[in-house]
Design a protein around this motif. Structure first.
Motif, PDB file in Angstrom:
ATOM      1  N   LEU A 111       0.806  -1.231   0.000  1.00 19.57           N
ATOM      2  CA  LEU A 111       0.000   0.000   0.000  1.00 19.57           C
ATOM      3  C   LEU A 111       0.834   1.274   0.000  1.00 19.57           C
ATOM      4  N   GLY A 112       2.128   1.129  -0.189  1.00 18.89           N
ATOM      5  CA  GLY A 112       2.966   2.326  -0.204  1.00 18.89           C
ATOM      6  C   GLY A 112       2.742   3.161  -1.451  1.00 18.89           C
ATOM      7  N   SER A 113       2.855   4.468  -1.289  1.00 15.88           N
ATOM      8  CA  SER A 113       2.678   5.395  -2.408  1.00 15.88           C
ATOM      9  C   SER A 113       3.746   6.478  -2.320  1.00 15.88           C
ATOM     10  N   SER A 114       4.009   7.125  -3.445  1.00 12.95           N
ATOM     11  CA  SER A 114       4.952   8.249  -3.439  1.00 12.95           C
ATOM     12  C   SER A 114       4.366   9.449  -2.709  1.00 12.95           C
ATOM     13  N   ASP A 172       5.617 -10.215  -6.423  1.00 15.18           N
ATOM     14  CA  ASP A 172       5.849  -8.775  -6.305  1.00 15.18           C
ATOM     15  C   ASP A 172       6.523  -8.205  -7.549  1.00 15.18           C
ATOM     16  N   SER A 173       6.905  -9.072  -8.471  1.00 16.14           N
ATOM     17  CA  SER A 173       7.563  -8.611  -9.693  1.00 16.14           C
ATOM     18  C   SER A 173       6.516  -8.152 -10.695  1.00 16.14           C
ATOM     19  N   THR A 174       6.781  -7.016 -11.312  1.00 12.21           N
ATOM     20  CA  THR A 174       5.817  -6.487 -12.276  1.00 12.21           C
ATOM     21  C   THR A 174       5.868  -7.275 -13.574  1.00 12.21           C
ATOM     22  N   LEU A 175       4.742  -7.332 -14.250  1.00 13.07           N
ATOM     23  CA  LEU A 175       4.675  -7.986 -15.556  1.00 13.07           C
ATOM     24  C   LEU A 175       5.129  -7.033 -16.660  1.00 13.07           C
ATOM     25  N   THR A 176       4.998  -5.739 -16.394  1.00 11.09           N
ATOM     26  CA  THR A 176       5.416  -4.686 -17.316  1.00 11.09           C
ATOM     27  C   THR A 176       6.540  -3.905 -16.652  1.00 11.09           C
ATOM     28  N   ARG A 177       7.403  -3.295 -17.444  1.00  5.20           N
ATOM     29  CA  ARG A 177       8.496  -2.489 -16.880  1.00  5.20           C
ATOM     30  C   ARG A 177       7.945  -1.437 -15.927  1.00  5.20           C
ATOM     31  N   ASP A 179       8.967   1.496 -15.235  1.00  7.11           N
ATOM     32  CA  ASP A 179       8.931   2.866 -15.757  1.00  7.11           C
ATOM     33  C   ASP A 179       7.752   3.074 -16.699  1.00  7.11           C
ATOM     34  N   VAL A 180       7.219   1.996 -17.246  1.00  6.33           N
ATOM     35  CA  VAL A 180       6.004   2.090 -18.058  1.00  6.33           C
ATOM     36  C   VAL A 180       4.773   2.134 -17.156  1.00  6.33           C
ATOM     37  N   LEU A 181       4.799   1.321 -16.119  1.00  9.46           N
ATOM     38  CA  LEU A 181       3.692   1.352 -15.163  1.00  9.46           C
ATOM     39  C   LEU A 181       3.621   2.689 -14.446  1.00  9.46           C
ATOM     40  N   ASN A 182       4.778   3.341 -14.281  1.00  8.17           N
ATOM     41  CA  ASN A 182       4.836   4.627 -13.578  1.00  8.17           C
ATOM     42  C   ASN A 182       4.193   4.497 -12.203  1.00  8.17           C
ATOM     43  N   TRP A 184       5.290   3.970  -8.473  1.00  3.66           N
ATOM     44  CA  TRP A 184       6.376   3.925  -7.504  1.00  3.66           C
ATOM     45  C   TRP A 184       5.850   3.631  -6.109  1.00  3.66           C
ATOM     46  N   ASN A 185       6.322   2.539  -5.539  1.00  2.00           N
ATOM     47  CA  ASN A 185       5.962   2.140  -4.184  1.00  2.00           C
ATOM     48  C   ASN A 185       7.237   2.106  -3.352  1.00  2.00           C
ATOM     49  N   PRO A 186       7.364   2.943  -2.328  1.00  2.00           N
ATOM     50  CA  PRO A 186       8.604   2.976  -1.543  1.00  2.00           C
ATOM     51  C   PRO A 186       8.910   1.670  -0.832  1.00  2.00           C
ATOM     52  N   ASN A 187       7.910   0.801  -0.692  1.00  2.00           N
ATOM     53  CA  ASN A 187       8.124  -0.482  -0.024  1.00  2.00           C
ATOM     54  C   ASN A 187       8.519  -1.597  -0.985  1.00  2.00           C
ATOM     55  N   MET A 188       8.518  -1.296  -2.277  1.00  2.00           N
ATOM     56  CA  MET A 188       8.858  -2.301  -3.276  1.00  2.00           C
ATOM     57  C   MET A 188      10.044  -1.812  -4.111  1.00  2.00           C
ATOM     58  N   PRO A 189      10.850  -2.730  -4.651  1.00  2.00           N
ATOM     59  CA  PRO A 189      12.033  -2.327  -5.435  1.00  2.00           C
ATOM     60  C   PRO A 189      11.660  -1.908  -6.854  1.00  2.00           C
ATOM     61  N   ASP A 190      10.792  -0.941  -6.978  1.00  2.00           N
ATOM     62  CA  ASP A 190      10.378  -0.435  -8.289  1.00  2.00           C
ATOM     63  C   ASP A 190      11.048   0.908  -8.563  1.00  2.00           C
ATOM     64  N   HIS A 191      11.217   1.221  -9.819  1.00  2.00           N
ATOM     65  CA  HIS A 191      11.799   2.511 -10.197  1.00  2.00           C
ATOM     66  C   HIS A 191      11.008   3.067 -11.366  1.00  2.00           C
ATOM     67  N   THR A 192      10.870   4.360 -11.420  1.00  2.00           N
ATOM     68  CA  THR A 192      10.155   4.989 -12.527  1.00  2.00           C
ATOM     69  C   THR A 192      11.093   5.946 -13.248  1.00  2.00           C
ATOM     70  N   ALA A 193      10.771   6.230 -14.498  1.00  2.00           N
ATOM     71  CA  ALA A 193      11.583   7.149 -15.281  1.00  2.00           C
ATOM     72  C   ALA A 193      11.394   8.579 -14.788  1.00  2.00           C
ATOM     73  N   SER A 194      12.435   9.361 -14.919  1.00  2.00           N
ATOM     74  CA  SER A 194      12.366  10.763 -14.508  1.00  2.00           C
ATOM     75  C   SER A 194      11.432  11.530 -15.440  1.00  2.00           C
ATOM     76  N   PHE A 195      10.772  12.551 -14.888  1.00  2.00           N
ATOM     77  CA  PHE A 195       9.893  13.404 -15.691  1.00  2.00           C
ATOM     78  C   PHE A 195      10.594  14.693 -16.126  1.00  2.00           C
ATOM     79  N   SER A 196      11.890  14.765 -15.822  1.00  2.00           N
ATOM     80  CA  SER A 196      12.617  15.991 -16.149  1.00  2.00           C
ATOM     81  C   SER A 196      13.034  16.040 -17.605  1.00  2.00           C
ATOM     82  N   ALA A 197      12.859  14.948 -18.330  1.00  2.00           N
ATOM     83  CA  ALA A 197      13.232  14.924 -19.741  1.00  2.00           C
ATOM     84  C   ALA A 197      12.174  14.154 -20.524  1.00  2.00           C
ATOM     85  N   THR A 198      12.224  14.345 -21.855  1.00  2.00           N
ATOM     86  CA  THR A 198      11.294  13.592 -22.688  1.00  2.00           C
ATOM     87  C   THR A 198      11.621  12.108 -22.590  1.00  2.00           C
TER      88      THR A 198
END
Length: 503
Positions: A111-114, A172-177, A179-182, A184-198
Motif C-alpha cells: 500500500l505504499g505510495s509516493s 511482487d515482480s511487475t509484468l510490465t516495466r 517505468d512504463v507502469l509509472n 512507484w511504491n517505496p516499499n517495493m524495489p520499483d523505479h520509474t523514469a524521470s519526468f525531467s526529460a522527454t
C-alpha cells in the motif's frame, strides 16, 4: 536459454523416470456432475424455500450424488472422522493464526505510495482490529481443497520452481516495466523514469522463456488432500487482495453514509475528509487489481472483478431505496411487506457482503488447481454465499441489539440511514404502522425511535436470526463432500459462530 533452479531440474528428472499411469478403482467418496455435454463429474444446484409466515428466501446448496467408481474416473481419498474422538474441534482463527498475522503485516508493503498522505490513509483501517473473515475463508478453503483438483501438481510446481511465477518473491515482480507502469511504491524495489526529460524509445528487455512443466505435473494419479496444511503463495496473496477490496468498500461506504466511527475509532472521512477517503479507496482498488493480475489465473481475475461490480450495484440498490428521487433513480415502492421487498433486501446483502466471501472462497479453490467439472469450487461458492448472507443478517440484528462500544460504529445506523433491514421488515408484518415509517425512510422526528420500539415489540429480531441460522446450516451442509480435515471442521465451526456472534 531456459533458466531452471537446481531443485526444479533434479525433481523433474526424477519424476520423468518415475511417471506411471495410475488407474483408480477404490470406492471412495465421489461426486458426479451433469452437463449437456459429456463429463464425469456432476453437480446440481438447487434452491431451498422455507415455509413460514415470513417472506420466502433461498439458501444456495450443492447437491452431491454418489456413483459407482469407474476405472477411468478420478476419486478423492478421504478417511471417515472418528465420531468417538474427544479431541477439541478446530478453531478457525487459531488454525491459520500465523498466516493471518503474516499477511496482515506484509499487506502494508503493498500500500505504499509516493504520496505519504495517501499511504497513511490507505493503511488506516488495516491498523485497527478486524474480524478478517474474508481472508480467513480464503485460507481455510485453500487448506480444505489443496491437493484435490486435477491441476494441483502444476500449482505446487509453480510455487517452487524459479521462473514459473508462483513463488512469493515473483508475485511482487511487475509484468510490465516499472517505468512504463509509472507506479512507484517505496516499499517495493520499483523505479520509474524521470519526468525531467522527454521519454526516449527503449529497446525491449530480453525475456527468459518460462520453464516447461515436467511430465509429473500432468500425472493422472488419484487426487488426495495434502497431508500437511499447505498454503500456496498465490493463495496468501489472494487473501490480502480480498481484504484490500473489502477495506476499499468501507472507505467509500463511510463517505456515502457520513459515518463518524469505524472499528471503534474515527472513520476515515472523519479523520482525513471525504475527498482523501474516496481517493484512498480508489488507490486500494488499483493496488489490488495489479496484485490480482500477477496471480496468473484468468478465472480468478474475472471473479474478483465481478465482486467490485457487485459492490457498486449493491450500493446503487441501497441508494435507490433511500435517495432514489434525489438521484433520479427509480424509486422502490413499499406498498406492502411482500416478497419483492425481502428479495431486494437479500440481493443488496449478497452484493455488498456475501459476494466477496463467496467469490473469494471460490477463487482460492481455483488457485488450488480445481478445474471445470470438479465440485470443489462449487462447494466454496455455495458455502461463501450462504455464510455471507448469514453474516449480514446477524450484522443487521446487532444494529438493534449491540451497544455502540461493542460494534465499533454507531448503533441504529441503518435506521438513521433510512434502511429497512430484516428486523424492520418482519416487524412491519406484525405492526402495519411500520409501513409509513419505511415509506418516508424514517425522516420525520421520532421515526427512528418509534421504529426501534416497534422492532422490540415484535419478533423481528428472532425471525431474522432464524433466517440467518438457516443460511448458516446450509453452509455447513454443503461442506459434506469435502474430505475430513481440520480446515473443513474449522469451516463448520465458523458457520456456527457467525450466527452467535455479538460484534
Amino acid at each position: 536459454m531456459r533458466r531452471w533452479s537446481a531443485t526444479c531440474r533434479v525433481r523433474t528428472f526424477q519424476q520423468r523416470q518415475n511417471v506411471t499411469t495410475a488407474t483408480t478403482s477404490s470406492s471412495t467418496h465421489r461426486v458426479s456432475r451433469q452437463f449437456h455435454s459429456s463429463g464425469n463429474v456432476s453437480r446440481t444446484i438447487t434452491t431451498q424455500t422455507t415455509h413460514s409466515p415470513a417472506p420466502r428466501h433461498r439458501c444456495y446448496s450443492v447437491l452431491a450424488t454418489q456413483t459407482k467408481t469407474q476405472p477411468s474416473e478420478q476419486t478423492v481419498s478421504s478417511s471417515p472422522r472418528d465420531s468417538t474422538s474427544n479431541r477439541p474441534r478446530a478453531d478457525p482463527y487459531k488454525l491459520v493464526a500465523p498466516e493471518l498475522k503474516t499477511l496482515r503485516e506484509t499487506l502494508l508493503n503493498l500500500l505504499g505510495s509516493s504520496h505519504p498522505s495517501l499511504t497513511e490513509i490507505a493503511q488506516y483501517y488495516f491498523l485497527h482490529p478486524s474480524k478478517q473473515i474474508r481472508p480467513l475463508l480464503v485460507l481455510l478453503f485453500s487448506q480444505a481443497t489443496n491437493g484435490l483438483g486435477r491441476g494441483w501438481p502444476a500449482k505446487k510446481w509453480a510455487a517452487e520452481c524459479e521462473g514459473a511465477r508462483g513463488r512469493s518473491q515473483e508475485l511482487d515482480s511487475t509484468l510490465t516495466r516499472p517505468d512504463v507502469l509509472n507506479d512507484w511504491n517505496p516499499n517495493m524495489p520499483d523505479h520509474t523514469a524521470s519526468f525531467s526529460a522527454t521519454f526516449s524509445l527503449r529497446n525491449p528487455r530480453s525475456s527468459l522463456e518460462p520453464p516447461i512443466p515436467p511430465l509429473w505435473v500432468s500425472d493422472p494419479s488419484t487426487p488426495t488432500l495434502v497431508p500437511v496444511s499447505t498454503l500456496l503463495p498465490t493463495q496468501i496473496r489472494l487473501a490480502q487482495i480480498v481484504e484490500m477490496i473489502h477495506v476499499a468498500s468501507l472507505l467509500h461506504d463511510d463517505v456515502i453514509d457520513n459515518s463518524p466511527l469505524r472499528r471503534g475509532a474515527p472513520s476515515a472521512p472523519a479523520a482525513f475528509g471525504n475527498k482523501l477517503s474516496v481517493l484512498a479507496g480508489d488507490f486500494l482498488l488499483g493496488r489490488a487489481s495489479a496484485a490480482l493480475s500477477r496471480l496468473g489465473e484468468s478465472e480468478v481475475v474475472e471473479l474478483i472483478a465481478s465482486v467490485i461490480a457487485n459492490l457498486v450495484e449493491g450500493e446503487i440498490l441501497q441508494l435507490k431505496a433511500v435517495h432514489g428521487e434525489e438521484l433520479g433513480l427509480d424509486k422502490e415502492h413499499t406498498q406492502g411487506v411482500g416478497k419483492e421487498n425481502w428479495n431486494i433486501y437479500l440481493q443488496k446483502s449478497y452484493m455488498k457482503t456475501a459476494s466477496l466471501m463467496a467469490k473469494g472462497a471460490r477463487a482460492a479453490v481455483v488457485l488450488s488447481g480445481c478445474k471445470e467439472g470438479e465440485l470443489w469450487k462449487e462447494i466454496a461458492y455455495a458455502y461463501g454465499r450462504n455464510i455471507g448472507l448469514a453474516f449480514q443478517l446477524v450484522d443487521d440484528i446487532l444494529d438493534y441489539e449491540a451497544a455502540e462500544s461493542t460494534l465499533g460504529k454507531p448503533g441504529g445506523a441503518d435506521l438513521q440511514l433510512g434502511l429497512a433491514t430484516g428486523p424492520a421488515l418482519f416487524a412491519w408484518e406484525e405492526h402495519p404502522e411500520m409501513g409509513p415509517l419505511i415509506e418516508r425512510k424514517f425522516k420525520e422526528p421520532g421515526d427512528v425511535e418509534l421504529a426501534r420500539d416497534l422492532v422490540r415489540r415484535s419478533s423481528g429480531v428472532e425471525r431474522t436470526r432464524q433466517v440467518a441460522q438457516e443460511y448458516a446450516d446450509k453452509a455447513k451442509e454443503v461442506l459434506g463432500p469435502l474430505p475430513d480435515s481440520d480446515a473443513k471442521q474449522a469451516l463448520e465451526v465458523l458457520a456456527e459462530r457467525v450466527v452467535k456472534r455479538k460484534w
